[in-house]
Every structure is written in structure tokens, then in C-alpha cells.
Design an enzyme around this catalytic site. Structure first.
Site, short mmCIF file in Angstrom:
data_model
loop_
_atom_site.label_atom_id
_atom_site.label_comp_id
_atom_site.label_asym_id
_atom_site.label_seq_id
_atom_site.Cartn_x
_atom_site.Cartn_y
_atom_site.Cartn_z
N GLY A 84 19.74 44.94 44.01
CA GLY A 84 18.63 45.23 42.92
C GLY A 84 17.53 44.15 43.01
O GLY A 84 17.85 42.99 42.97
N THR A 88 11.29 37.67 45.82
CA THR A 88 11.92 36.44 45.30
C THR A 88 12.08 35.73 46.64
O THR A 88 11.95 35.63 47.85
CB THR A 88 13.24 36.49 44.40
OG1 THR A 88 12.93 35.25 43.72
CG2 THR A 88 14.31 36.31 45.12
N CYS A 181 9.99 38.52 41.67
CA CYS A 181 10.70 39.75 40.53
C CYS A 181 9.68 40.79 39.88
O CYS A 181 9.77 41.74 39.42
CB CYS A 181 10.98 39.39 39.60
SG CYS A 181 12.69 37.93 40.00
#
Length: 234
Positions: A84, A88, A181
Site C-alpha cells: 500500500g 517513496t 507518499c
């Protein structure tokens, strides 16, 4: 019957490519997933550093082949993963921890697992002198408006893979080329930056292990040797 804390084997995998780390955790998860009952499952906590790499999670559709090429030209690898979360960076100076757990031995809830993972990282940060570290509505662990630890997990049949990336002495310039993110207007930080001294991964590992055993209420044992490949564990 007395409560028996689950046993988790700590694997110190060293530094290697993201692909090698992915193969290791996938093999460990697959080798145990068929076991029934869950009490027979062998839990692992894999600690490692990655060579520079940008990874994107399940929900990321925005990064095109051109974006991928741009990031690769910086000297980093690029991977699309089944975890998930959004994009990053992982690289030297970042402690990456992949818990491979059967939640049937803990609490059979992915929501509980994510919340406990957050609590574990916050506790570790507090042990290392960063009392302001906390979880917020945004994914990860934060110091003010700066993320110090990314969290992205995958769960299948209550077996967890992927995990956390805690910035220890990471070169934060790598994050300047992405929106970490997918959260606009926020920054990133590290243990070294917050504590104003060099904070190596090895030092952070001790606090993380102490916190993991405490918060997950488990026993830890060290794997016999650092694996050169996933074939050496099983």
C-alpha cells in the site's frame, strides 16, 4: 493456559538491491503461508538497507515511463510493488524493516497491525530521544510536518510483508525529486537531522528491536548468520 509470546526470528540482511530484498521476503512468506494451523508459522523480522531505489505502491498510477526514466537517471532504481501507499525512497542510511508475521499468532486484523506498527516506531523514536514523533491522519510517523518513517504494508491470508523505512542518516536530497507518499506541502527528516549528530542504522536497530518486542508482545531470536541469499533461510 499461560500466554505464550509469539517467537520472531530477526534476520539482519545487510545492504543489497531492492529486488534481492523483495525476493527474500516473498520467499519467507510463501514458504510459511501453507502451514496450518497458524501456530506453526515461523515469523520473521528482516532488517536491511537498500541501494538507492524509488518504489511506488498499489494505488500509484501517476508515474509514467518518462517519470521512471527521470528518476533512474539520478542513479536510483525504480520498482512498482504490491504494498500500500504511494511513492517513496529507500537507500543507504535508512533502516528498512519487513515484519513477516502470521497475524493469527497476534491479532487477526490488518487495521490492528498497522496501528501497532505505528506505535512500535513511535516508541522506538522516543527511546532514541525524539519525543515529538507521532502518528497522524497521514500515513507514516511524523516530527512536526516532516516524515521520519514511511509505512507501507501488504497482507495476504493474514501474512504480512513489506513494512517500514526509518530515516537514520539518509541523504534527504533523494526525496527532493518526488512528492513523498503523495502528500503535498510536507517534508522529510531523519534521526541525524533531528538529533544533530550522525545516527547510524546499526544504532537505530537496537531501539527498534526493543520496541518491537515490547509493543508486539513477542520474543525475538537472532538468525544464525547473515544470509547471502534467500536460499539460506528457511
Amino acid at each position: 493456559m499461560p500466554f505464550v509470546r509469539p517467537l520472531v526470528t530477526v534476520v539482519r540482511a545487510g545492504r543489497h538491491s531492492y529486488s534481492a530484498g523483495l525476493q527474500l521476503q516473498q520467499r519467507l512468506a510463501r514458504s510459511n503461508q501453507i502451514l496450518n494451523p497458524p501456530a506453526e508459522f515461523r515469523n520473521y523480522l528482516v532488517l536491511q538497507e537498500h541501494d538507492p531505489v524509488y518504489t511506488v505502491g498499489l494505488r500509484t498510477k501517476d508515474y509514467t515511463a518518462q517519470d521512471e526514466d527521470r528518476l533512474r537517471r539520478l542513479g536510483a532504481d525504480f520498482h512498482r510493488t504490491d504494498r500500500g501507499g504511494l511513492i517513496t525512497f529507500h537507500g543507504p542510511g535508512q533502516l528498512v524493516a519487513y515484519p513477516i508475521l502470521h497475524l493469527g499468532q497476534f491479532v487477526p486484523s490488518i487495521r490492528w497491525y498497522v496501528a501497532t506498527l505505528e506505535r512500535m516506531v513511535v516508541e522506538a523514536c522516543h527511546q532514541m530521544g525524539i519525543s515529538s514523533a507521532k502518528a497522524t491522519k497521514d500515513t507514516g510517523i511524523w516530527v512536526g510536518d516532516n516524515k521520519i518513517c514511511a509505512i507501507g504494508i501488504h497482507g495476504s491470508r493474514y501474512v504480512t510483508t513489506h513494512g517500514i523505512g526509518l530515516n537514520c542518516c539518509t541523504d534527504l536530497q533523494w526525496f527532493e525529486h518526488i512528492v513523498p507518499c503523495g502528500i503535498e506541502g510536507k517534508g522529510v527528516t531523519s534521526l541525524s537531522k533531528e538529533l544533530d549528530r550522525h545516527f547510524p542504522v546499526e544504532e537505530a536497530s537496537g531501539a527498534l528491536l526493543n520496541s518491537f518486542a515490547k509493543v508486539f508482545e513477542c520474543r525475538l531470536q537472532e538468525h544464525a548468520k547473515k544470509p547471502a541469499s534467500s536460499a539460506e533461510i528457511g
